[in-house]
Motif scaffolding. Structure first.
Motif, mmCIF file in Angstrom:
data_model
loop_
_atom_site.group_PDB
_atom_site.id
_atom_site.type_symbol
_atom_site.label_atom_id
_atom_site.label_comp_id
_atom_site.label_asym_id
_atom_site.label_seq_id
_atom_site.Cartn_x
_atom_site.Cartn_y
_atom_site.Cartn_z
ATOM 1 N N THR A 1 0.366 15.618 -8.922
ATOM 2 C CA THR A 1 -1.001 15.533 -9.433
ATOM 3 C C THR A 1 -1.522 16.897 -9.867
ATOM 4 N N THR B 1 -4.901 7.126 -9.198
ATOM 5 C CA THR B 1 -3.584 6.608 -9.576
ATOM 6 C C THR B 1 -2.939 5.854 -8.417
ATOM 7 N N CYS C 1 -4.660 2.485 -7.962
ATOM 8 C CA CYS C 1 -4.236 1.559 -9.021
ATOM 9 C C CYS C 1 -2.825 1.038 -8.770
#
Length: 86
Positions: free
Chosen positions: A32, A42, A45
């Motif tokens: 990241t 992320t 999700c």
């Protein structure tokens, strides 16, 4: 027993999980590039995608399985024959 003592005992008892957790956190921070908000978004999700796929797969598996319907078997009792005396 306070929180840190319990946490320390749990982490030492499950050393394999502890090492895996540390490695996963390092990879998470590396990929990241320090942007934690985007990384957390992320990860959430990905978790939602995983849950949806598992639920859809379970439904697909239930639909493709042949349904067995229990049929009632009607057993006819043999009628008692009366012997006729002549």
């Amino acid at each position: 027993m306070n929180f840190l003592d319990k946490l320390g005992k749990v982490l030492m008892k499950n050393i394999g999980y502890t090492i895996t957790l540390i490695v996963a956190l390092v990879f998470f921070l590396y990929f990241t590039e320090g942007d934690l908000i985007a990384g957390i978004f992320t990860a959430v999700c990905a978790l939602v995608i995983y849950a949806c796929i598992m639920l859809l797969y379970k439904e697909y598996k239930n639909m493709s399985a042949p349904k067995t319907i229990a049929k009632k078997v009607i057993v006819k009792k043999a009628s008692a024959k009366k012997s006729k005396k002549k």
